[in-house]
Motif scaffolding. Structure first.
Motif, PDB file in Angstrom:
ATOM      1  N   PRO A   1       0.505  -7.807   4.628  1.00 14.70           N
ATOM      2  CA  PRO A   1       0.309  -6.961   5.818  1.00 14.70           C
ATOM      3  C   PRO A   1      -0.395  -5.653   5.470  1.00 14.70           C
ATOM      4  O   PRO A   1      -0.090  -5.014   4.456  1.00 14.70           O
ATOM      5  CB  PRO A   1       1.741  -6.717   6.311  1.00 14.70           C
ATOM      6  CG  PRO A   1       2.509  -7.903   5.828  1.00 14.70           C
ATOM      7  CD  PRO A   1       1.902  -8.260   4.502  1.00 14.70           C
ATOM      8  N   THR A   2      -1.325  -5.250   6.325  1.00 13.01           N
ATOM      9  CA  THR A   2      -2.108  -4.035   6.086  1.00 13.01           C
ATOM     10  C   THR A   2      -1.246  -2.796   5.853  1.00 13.01           C
ATOM     11  O   THR A   2      -1.543  -2.008   4.947  1.00 13.01           O
ATOM     12  CB  THR A   2      -3.064  -3.793   7.266  1.00 13.01           C
ATOM     13  OG1 THR A   2      -3.912  -4.934   7.429  1.00 13.01           O
ATOM     14  CG2 THR A   2      -3.935  -2.573   7.003  1.00 13.01           C
ATOM     15  N   PRO A   3      -0.174  -2.571   6.647  1.00 10.26           N
ATOM     16  CA  PRO A   3       0.656  -1.389   6.383  1.00 10.26           C
ATOM     17  C   PRO A   3       1.237  -1.356   4.970  1.00 10.26           C
ATOM     18  O   PRO A   3       1.364  -0.286   4.368  1.00 10.26           O
ATOM     19  CB  PRO A   3       1.765  -1.493   7.429  1.00 10.26           C
ATOM     20  CG  PRO A   3       1.171  -2.278   8.540  1.00 10.26           C
ATOM     21  CD  PRO A   3       0.286  -3.283   7.865  1.00 10.26           C
ATOM     22  N   VAL A   4       1.585  -2.514   4.431  1.00  8.16           N
ATOM     23  CA  VAL A   4       2.143  -2.582   3.081  1.00  8.16           C
ATOM     24  C   VAL A   4       1.099  -2.163   2.054  1.00  8.16           C
ATOM     25  O   VAL A   4       1.370  -1.381   1.131  1.00  8.16           O
ATOM     26  CB  VAL A   4       2.675  -3.998   2.775  1.00  8.16           C
ATOM     27  CG1 VAL A   4       3.172  -4.081   1.336  1.00  8.16           C
ATOM     28  CG2 VAL A   4       3.781  -4.376   3.741  1.00  8.16           C
ATOM     29  N   VAL A   5      -0.114  -2.669   2.221  1.00 11.48           N
ATOM     30  CA  VAL A   5      -1.206  -2.315   1.308  1.00 11.48           C
ATOM     31  C   VAL A   5      -1.517  -0.828   1.420  1.00 11.48           C
ATOM     32  O   VAL A   5      -1.704  -0.134   0.414  1.00 11.48           O
ATOM     33  CB  VAL A   5      -2.467  -3.153   1.612  1.00 11.48           C
ATOM     34  CG1 VAL A   5      -3.631  -2.717   0.721  1.00 11.48           C
ATOM     35  CG2 VAL A   5      -2.189  -4.640   1.427  1.00 11.48           C
TER      36      VAL A   5
END
Length: 276
Positions: A173-177
């Motif tokens: 997921p983008t938020p995690v990255v």
């Protein structure tokens, strides 16, 4: 003494990555918890569940990164939730009003950084206690968001903005990255730059830091500015997930962030802590 070579000795972080005994104990506790839940549920360690946990934790982690720097420098920031709310409301209002996403996002982050700068200036130059200052701005920023929106969420968030924070990068997921990158950046600041040494020195002994030539006031302001910026990013992540900017967004985020920073090894007395 005016040279930075005369700075008070900063607490040792342990290994080069800033990993100490306290961090090891926290990690062991985490592994025990993971083991217990894995034993109770066969679905706990599945890829889908782990990614979901990371995504749910990304917002708190983002806020906690900034809170860690504030705590290390000897302060506290109770206004991170309302700061996220006013930044989210600002971004939503700009985008609904026709402002391109590429301009609305930086504007919202700058808005949050400005709110942090107000906190820092009141603490550094006003001689006020951080707890009192940020408790006051907590109410001020929350009231500002509620007054501007009339207490109603702002809908009509562009799909492109939502897809930006709801997508994934190589299956993650983008938020995690995004938060992983931010964590790396904060680690670099804390461990590889003079500013990081200043945070530790000011939190450890403000008077000695001043005598040694450390810009104490600007160091405090920098910590709150970074905290405000990271809180704003957390608010934007949540807006992307919900598709609306709620003026009550971020309620009690400050408690979660303080707990995360403290459990992670940051001393509430200041002068000690790490991102690891």
């Amino acid at each position: 003494m005016t040279s930075t070579d005369s700075l008070p000795a900063a607490p040792k972080h342990g290994f080069k990555l800033g990993f100490g005994l306290r961090d090891a104990g926290t990690l062991i506790g985490l592994l025990v918890i993971i083991g217990v839940f894995a034993a109770l549920s066969p679905n706990f360690l599945t890829e889908r569940n782990i990614l979901n946990i990371l995504q749910q934790s990304s917002i708190n982690a983002c806020v906690a990164l900034g809170m860690t720097l504030v705590i290390i420098s000897g302060g506290i920031d109770l206004s991170v939730g309302p700061t996220a709310a006013i930044a989210a409301v600002a971004a939503a209002a700009l985008m609904v009003g026709g402002t391109p996403i590429v301009f609305a996002i930086p504007a919202a982050i700058l808005f949050g950084m400005a709110a942090g700068a107000v906190n820092g200036a009141l603490v550094a130059y006003g001689g006020l206690q951080p707890f009192i200052v940020t408790l006051g701005t907590l109410s001020l920023y929350r009231a500002s968001a509620l007054i501007y929106t009339g207490g109603n969420p702002i809908f009509g968030i562009p799909p492109a903005f939502r897809s930006l924070f709801n997508g994934d990068i190589l299956g993650v997921p983008t938020p995690v990255v995004l938060v992983a990158i931010l964590a790396l950046m904060v680690w670099v600041v804390l461990n590889k730059t003079p500013l990081g040494e200043y945070f530790l020195a000011v939190g450890g002994n403000e008077e000695a830091s001043h005598i040694a030539g450390v810009p104490v006031a600007m160091t405090k302001i920098a910590a709150y500015v970074i905290s405000g910026g990271l809180a704003s990013i957390a608010g934007l992540i949540l807006v992307g997930r919900l598709g609306a900017a709620d003026p009550t967004l971020g309620n009690l985020w400050e408690l979660d962030a303080i707990a995360a920073a403290a459990i992670g090894g940051a001393s509430l007395m200041g002068g000690k802590g790490s991102v690891v």
